[in-house]
Design a protein around this motif. Structure first.
Motif, mmCIF file in Angstrom:
data_model
loop_
_atom_site.group_PDB
_atom_site.id
_atom_site.type_symbol
_atom_site.label_atom_id
_atom_site.label_comp_id
_atom_site.label_asym_id
_atom_site.label_seq_id
_atom_site.Cartn_x
_atom_site.Cartn_y
_atom_site.Cartn_z
ATOM 1 N N VAL A 93 0.983 -0.983 0.252
ATOM 2 C CA VAL A 93 -0.011 0.043 -0.240
ATOM 3 C C VAL A 93 0.973 1.320 0.154
ATOM 4 C CG1 VAL A 93 -0.173 -0.112 2.452
ATOM 5 C CG2 VAL A 93 -1.848 1.023 1.303
ATOM 6 N N THR A 107 -0.061 1.154 -6.660
ATOM 7 C CA THR A 107 -0.831 -0.078 -6.013
ATOM 8 C C THR A 107 -1.318 -0.879 -6.931
ATOM 9 O OG1 THR A 107 -1.707 2.136 -4.696
ATOM 10 C CG2 THR A 107 -2.459 -0.135 -3.962
ATOM 11 N N TYR A 164 -5.646 0.489 -2.585
ATOM 12 C CA TYR A 164 -5.325 -0.817 -2.154
ATOM 13 C C TYR A 164 -6.599 -1.679 -2.248
ATOM 14 C CZ TYR A 164 -3.616 -4.534 0.803
ATOM 15 O OH TYR A 164 -3.451 -5.802 1.343
#
Ligand SMILES: NC(=O)c1ccc[n+]([C@@H]2O[C@H](COP(=O)([O-])OP(=O)(O)OC[C@H]3O[C@@H](n4cnc5c(N)ncnc54)[C@H](OP(=O)(O)O)[C@@H]3O)[C@@H](O)[C@H]2O)c1
Length: 280
Positions: A93, A107, A164
């Motif tokens: 992340v 990400t 994320y």
């Protein structure tokens, strides 16, 4: 007994390292795809001495760099005839919006697209090995809302946790698509949530993410515990009928309603295929 050949990403720390250790002890031939060769070599030596299994190799692979992923797949294709288990475990992340050298949001690239390219390039070997592809997702997929018009977060206010969540939702879409498209060729695919695990994950976070992580730390499970579902999926017999499913605590569990949306799943496949074309 024939040797099981396993390729794993993100085995230099946390859940991946414990997964690799357990599989080394079960005599798998292990290919560790690592972005830091010194760290990879140290981990490889640790695994060899803990398992007495010398059949462990490192291959350079930075999942944020599609050329590097392509090169890693080439190395595997020249060294191996088949692969039995592919564990797409690496992930992270990122506190700030960053674009990779290929122009992908970090990400998205590390958690999804790099693994999508790797798996696609390895398909002939996976087919020959009648392989299981295991994608380490997360319950964080529950707050992922994909924006297919802005996958690189260039026109949307970036949020590390939202980015994320979307990437981990994509792991579940990818798992199901692989199961459907390649099941007839003998490839199975599984997604999993490892639990809330005390690893290096989220170390670079600031703000709310950092506070949440700090609050959760005392309740986190160990990396050994966090690796159990990955190890189960890599080794259990008779799980083919559960291909395409999402696991937690070594059992099938229901993902979010969005994670079973066929439109989103197909959009992700088509878009990812389009994005990896220059690197095939
Ligand atoms: N920890 C949790 O609570 C939790 C919960 C749900 C899901 N997960 C998922 O579990 C997986 C493993 O995470 P973890 O908790 O074990 O975290 P970790 O300790 O930070 O391990 C992450 C691994 O990914 C590797 N990696 C990161 N970026 C990479 C890149 N660009 N190219 C190649 N490798 C890269 C790291 O390599 P370096 O050693 O070089 O940094 C490391 O080996 C991730 O997919 C994560 O999203 C974790």
């Amino acid at each position: 007994m024939p040797i099981t050949t396993t390729v794993i990403t993100g085995a230099t720390s946390g859940i991946g390292k414990e997964t690799a250790l357990a599989l080394a002890k079960k005599d798998h031939a292990l290919y560790l795809l690592v972005r830091d060769m010194d760290k990879g070599e140290t981990v490889k030596q640790e695994l060899i001495s803990a398992s007495k299994n010398n059949n462990i190799y490192t291959v350079f692979c930075d999942l944020s760099d599609m050329e590097s992923v392509h090169n890693a797949a080439q190395v595997l294709k020249t060294s191996l005839f088949s692969i039995n288990v592919l564990i797409n475990n690496a992930g992270g992340v990122f506190n700030q919006h960053q674009l990779t050298k290929d122009g992908f949001e970090m990400t998205f690239a590390v958690n999804h697209l790099g693994h999508f390219l790797l798996t696609t390039l390895l398909l002939p070997l996976l087919e020959r090995g009648q392989a299981r592809v295991i994608n380490v997702s997360s319950n964080a997929h529950r707050f992922g809302k994909p924006m297919f018009k802005d996958l690189q977060w260039e026109n949307t206010i970036y949020s590390p946790l939202k980015a994320y969540g979307v990437a981990k939702l994509f792991n579940i879409y990818f798992t199901r698509s692989l199961a459907i498209k390649y099941g007839p060729k003998g490839i199975t695919s599984f997604a999993l949530h490892p639990g809330i695990v005390n690893t290096n994950f989220g170390e670079g976070l600031g703000g709310t993410g950092k506070t949440l992580l700090w609050l959760a730390r005392p309740f986190m499970i160990t990396p050994e515990q966090g690796a159990l579902t990955s190890i189960y999926l890599a080794t259990a017999s008779r799980i083919d009928a559960k291909s395409g499913k999402y696991f937690k605590n070594m059992k099938v569990t229901a993902p979010s309603a969005r994670a079973i949306d066929e439109v989103g799943r197909n959009k992700l496949w088509d878009k990812s295929m389009e994005l990896i074309q220059p690197f095939i």
